[in-house]
Design an enzyme around this catalytic site. Structure first.
Site, PDB file in Angstrom:
ATOM      1  N   GLU A 216       0.923  -1.178   0.242  1.00 49.93           N
ATOM      2  CA  GLU A 216      -0.088   0.046  -0.059  1.00 49.93           C
ATOM      3  C   GLU A 216       0.807   1.286  -0.055  1.00 49.93           C
ATOM      4  O   GLU A 216       0.800   2.308  -0.768  1.00 49.93           O
ATOM      5  CB  GLU A 216      -0.901  -0.060   1.216  1.00 49.93           C
ATOM      6  CG  GLU A 216      -1.897  -1.168   1.378  1.00 49.93           C
ATOM      7  CD  GLU A 216      -1.316  -2.392   2.191  1.00 49.93           C
ATOM      8  OE1 GLU A 216      -2.108  -3.086   2.208  1.00 49.93           O
ATOM      9  OE2 GLU A 216      -0.066  -2.420   2.117  1.00 49.93           O
ATOM     10  N   HIS A 388     -24.567  11.185  22.008  1.00 49.80           N
ATOM     11  CA  HIS A 388     -25.734  11.319  20.987  1.00 49.80           C
ATOM     12  C   HIS A 388     -25.739   9.979  19.724  1.00 49.80           C
ATOM     13  O   HIS A 388     -26.273  10.396  18.616  1.00 49.80           O
ATOM     14  CB  HIS A 388     -25.827  12.637  20.295  1.00 49.80           C
ATOM     15  CG  HIS A 388     -26.147  13.699  21.404  1.00 49.80           C
ATOM     16  ND1 HIS A 388     -27.472  14.255  21.539  1.00 49.80           N
ATOM     17  CD2 HIS A 388     -25.411  14.748  22.340  1.00 49.80           C
ATOM     18  CE1 HIS A 388     -27.404  15.145  22.578  1.00 49.80           C
ATOM     19  NE2 HIS A 388     -26.003  15.338  22.917  1.00 49.80           N
TER      20      HIS A 388
END
Length: 545
Positions: A216, A388
């Site tokens: 990579e 949240h």
């Protein structure tokens, strides 16, 4: 190195903990705090710059005594010393494990194979400091004579997660006239977006690969090379715009990088433990050599705490033992890391590699298949964002998920009452998880009976709270080293090698075999399973549609 020891479940301390866990499961944190009024002061460790509260765990003094007995029976004291003495405790690769040497003071002596490794470490640090200062001051010029304005770090795994986490964590201290970008994914989108709008003439590219052969990293590095040469019109421009963090001088030279601009490290540093080595070159350029050395001081202070402090007051040891406790006796499969500081937004991702690549193992040091849970799955989000998102599951879900809350007594960006509100949430969430809200309390608020079950919180959900004074480079070093040594503690108890990573190899090998088969001109008969063959066929049929 031959390892012969009793299997974990045959240790007397493990058997005692098995019985003890039945007692603990019959009580609650609410009861424990009610019985012991000073519990919140008893299960606390105070060290310079850090306050560790582990009182909201499903433990008693007897639990800690038994866990420490397990650590001692598992040989943790001798294993700690073996690591610091440079014994080759990474037995599957016959290597020492010496990330602690990366932050050793100049005068320290750590001998490995007849050589003191510390002077070499400081030699690299000094070269990094000189280079970083030249880039920061504008003395380092690109091929056209322009100073550097953009730094791109190309790496993957520890060569990316560490640098990007450290940059984000210490952005407050960074040189704001420089822009930092990080490329890791082989997906071309990562490269395209990171380089969008950049002037190659003002860009410095750091290629981080120990072997300079990582698929990579080198794919992205070669793309970056073409991007630069095409823009500047000369192969010679590579020498002014690329540096390497590597040990493979031949490959670095073939790429066109001047080996004078190659910064090395050693095979006794694992990638996920390397952010304070030359892999941290982008960090040093960002925050400057002085701040980088302050970060190393933080690492070193936690190293000394881990090595010298009795286990009953040893933060990484206690953290590691608590993780073993929940995995082994309460079925906990994950651990939530919840930093209440926006600068630490990449810290949970960094810990994922550190913990799960280290201890995600199913084979003991002596080759047996484990019959217990090893590494937890680490995950998390910063600050009130997670509240949240996934805190519903933490509070009222069916799974036991221990939590690490991380907060700071002072904000680097004090604005109004923001920081007090932020920290109020740290304390409130830990309190709510521990003690919940009973059905009677809900009824007293006037809630209809049919709604009471929905608004009841069982509590009894464990957490640690870490309070540090301020997010300084030194504090970050302490935090990272704290988790490093906790990982080591867990690995010793579980009898696994925390310093190899054979599990990442197979998929990479298979990918190299599959890549040429994706060429539509390749008529080779596919010899995979029927699913993989069908997926390759479908991809080839659609890739040019």
């Amino acid at each position: 190195m031959t390892v012969n020891r009793l299997p974990l479940k045959q240790l007397s301390a493990w058997r005692a903990l098995t019985e003890h866990s039945q007692v603990i499961s019959q009580t609650s944190l609410k009861t424990m705090f009610g019985v012991e009024s000073r519990r919140g002061a008893r299960f606390v460790v105070k060290e310079p710059g850090i306050y560790f509260d582990y009182s909201k765990n499903l433990i008693t003094g007897e639990t800690i005594r038994l866990l420490i007995a397990l650590a001692e029976e598992s040989g943790l004291p001798s294993r700690i010393e073996a690591m610091f003495r440079a014994e080759k405790i990474n037995i599957t690769e016959d290597r020492a494990v010496l990330h602690v040497a990366l932050r050793a003071p100049r005068e320290e002596v750590i001998m490995l194979d007849g050589e003191n490794v510390v002077p070499g470490v400081h030699g690299v640090l000094d070269r990094m400091a000189d280079f970083s200062s030249r880039v920061r001051s504008g003395d380092w010029k690109g091929y056209t004579g322009k100073p550097v304005r953009n730094i791109i770090n190309i790496g993957i795994g520890g060569s990316d997660l560490g640098p990007v986490m450290a940059f984000e964590a210490l952005r407050h201290y960074s040189a704001r006239n420089l822009k930092f970008h990080f490329i890791s994914n082989i997906d071309g989108t990562d490269f395209a977006e990171a380089t969008h709008g950049l002037d190659p003439a003002e860009t410095l590219i750091l290629v981080c690969s120990k072997t300079f052969t990582t698929l990579e990293t080198m794919t992205n590095a070669r793309t970056a090379r073409r991007w630069l040469v095409d823009a500047l019109g000369s192969e010679e421009s590579v020498r002014n715009h690329f540096v390497a963090v590597s040990t493979n001088a031949d490959e670095v030279s073939k790429f066109g990088i001047d080996t004078d601009n190659m910064f090395g490290f050693w095979d006794w540093v694992g990638g996920r433990y390397s952010m304070d080595s030359a892999i941290g070159l982008s960090t040093m350029i960002a925050i400057g050599p002085q701040n980088f050395r302050a970060m190393l001081d933080g690492f070193r202070s936690m190293d000394e705490h881990f090595r010298r402090t009795p286990f009953e007051r040893n933060i990484p040891v206690l953290m590691g033992l608590l993780s073993v406790w929940y995995a082994g006796f309460f079925g906990a499969e994950t651990l939530a890391v919840l930093p209440y500081d926006q600068y630490l937004k990449r810290f949970p991702a960094y810990l994922q590699q550190l913990t799960m690549e280290s201890n995600g193992k199913q084979t003991t040091l002596d080759g047996r298949r484990v019959d217990y849970q090893t590494s937890a799955v680490f995950w998390g989000e910063p600050g009130t964002n997670g509240q949240h998102s996934f805190y519903q599951l933490l509070h009222q879900g069916t799974r036991l998920i221990p939590c690490d809350f991380i907060g700071f007594c002072r904000s680097l960006n004090p604005i109004g009452d923001h920081h007090d509100l932020l920290m109020a949430n740290v304390f409130a969430q830990a309190e709510a998880l521990a003690f919940g809200k009973s059905a009677d309390q809900v009824r007293e608020e006037g809630t209809p009976d049919w709604l009471v079950p929905h608004r009841t919180f069982e509590g009894n959900r464990p957490s640690n709270t870490f309070l540090l004074d301020e997010l300084t480079p030194q504090a970050l070093g302490m935090l990272v080293a704290m988790y490093e040594h906790s990982v080591f503690t867990q690995g010793v108890i579980w009898q696994v090698n925390s310093f190899d990573q054979w599990g990442v190899e197979l998929g990479k090998v298979l990918a190299k075999n599959i890549a040429p088969e994706l060429d539509t001109a390749n008529s080779t008969v596919l010899r995979h399973d029927s699913s993989t063959n069908a997926l390759i066929d479908h991809y080839r049929s659609r890739k040019t549609a």
